[in-house]
Design an enzyme around this catalytic site. Structure first.
Site, short mmCIF file in Angstrom:
data_model
loop_
_atom_site.label_atom_id
_atom_site.label_comp_id
_atom_site.label_asym_id
_atom_site.label_seq_id
_atom_site.Cartn_x
_atom_site.Cartn_y
_atom_site.Cartn_z
N LEU A 60 18.29 -2.50 23.92
CA LEU A 60 18.40 -3.56 23.50
C LEU A 60 18.17 -4.27 22.07
CD1 LEU A 60 20.50 -5.84 25.16
CD2 LEU A 60 18.66 -6.41 25.72
N ARG B 292 13.13 -5.51 16.48
CA ARG B 292 12.94 -4.33 15.72
C ARG B 292 11.86 -3.42 16.61
NH1 ARG B 292 13.41 -7.90 11.87
NH2 ARG B 292 11.55 -7.76 11.45
N ARG B 293 11.74 -3.41 17.69
CA ARG B 293 10.39 -3.21 18.45
C ARG B 293 8.86 -3.70 18.49
NH1 ARG B 293 14.04 -2.71 21.49
NH2 ARG B 293 15.47 -0.94 22.50
N LEU B 294 8.93 -4.43 17.71
CA LEU B 294 7.30 -5.01 17.15
C LEU B 294 7.30 -6.21 18.18
CD1 LEU B 294 7.48 -4.82 13.13
CD2 LEU B 294 6.89 -3.49 14.64
#
Ligand SMILES: Cc1cc2nc3c(=O)[nH]c(=O)nc-3n(C[C@H](O)[C@H](O)[C@H](O)COP(=O)(O)O)c2cc1C
Length: 214
Positions: free
Chosen positions: A10, A191-193
């Site tokens: 997700l 973006r996984r940040l």
């Protein structure tokens, strides 16, 4: 259809947590997020994973319900003869994890543990539904039992014993308080940040806030 775990992902877009917005005291930040989880009508917003350490130094985790939060710490209730309670007695440190999926938020809590006072456990026990009170008498939590009839028999015994009168708290049932030394607030970001704000208590009891890389 087989589940393809590798393809389950997700992109988190619900919000953010900046250093400047996070409260100075981690309990204030926790209360805000808990209130938002309750307002969002998430199922069991007070459910948390409790990790303890076995006598061999191995971690062991299970879910419990947060039932109290004051300036001292996070309280849950359980059987004092259970596996978790034996582990907490031998090694009084624990870790808690909350996961509010719909809000894309995780909170981690690390701290020492202590039993809550008898009066506090009594007050909470008396606030529970009668069926839960009887259950606390009936279940030898974490013991191996032969089959379900053991529980049903023990429940009948408890019902007969207490009749229609008030049910006292079993002395082997009560609360534990996790007294945090560290809390981390995680907010999923694109973006996984992700945002990770951690609060660490120093020896004087003051909290320092910093950001960790996701
Ligand atoms: C959502 C959820 C909430 C739970 N809450 C509690 C709780 O507050 N207290 C408790 O003793 N067990 C609770 N349980 C059961 C525990 O996860 C666990 O099975 C039980 O306490 C025995 O653990 P132990 O053998 O490690 O001591 C809960 C389970 C779930 C799934």
């Amino acid at each position: 259809m087989p589940v393809s775990l590798a393809d389950l992902r997700l992109n988190y877009t619900q919000g953010g947590l900046l250093e400047t917005d996070a409260a100075d005291h981690p309990f204030d930040q926790f209360r805000l997020w808990l209130e938002q989880a309750v307002s969002a009508e998430l199922p069991e917003p007070n459910a948390m994973t409790l990790a303890t350490v076995t006598e061999e130094g191995k971690p062991m985790a299970r879910m419990v319900l947060l039932k109290g939060l004051d300036e001292r710490g996070f309280v849950f209730f359980t059987n004092y003869r259970s596996q978790k309670s034996r582990q907490l007695t031998a090694f009084p440190w624990a870790s808690l994890v909350f996961w509010w999926a719909a809000l894309e938020r995780q909170v981690r809590v690390e701290g020492s543990v202590e039993k809550v006072g008898a009066a506090e456990s009594d007050a909470y026990f008396q606030s529970r539904p009668r069926s839960s009170q009887l259950g606390a008498w009936a279940s030898p939590q974490s013991e191996t039992i032969l089959d379900r009839s053991v529980l049903e028999d023990r429940l009948r015994e408890a019902e007969q014993r207490w009749g229609d009168g008030p049910i006292p708290r079993p002395s082997h049932w009560g609360g534990w308080r996790v007294v945090p030394r560290q809390l981390e607030f995680w907010q999923g970001r694109p973006r996984r940040l992700h945002d990770r704000i951690v609060y660490i208590m120093d020896d004087d009891g003051a909290w320092t806030k910093s950001r960790l890389a996701p």
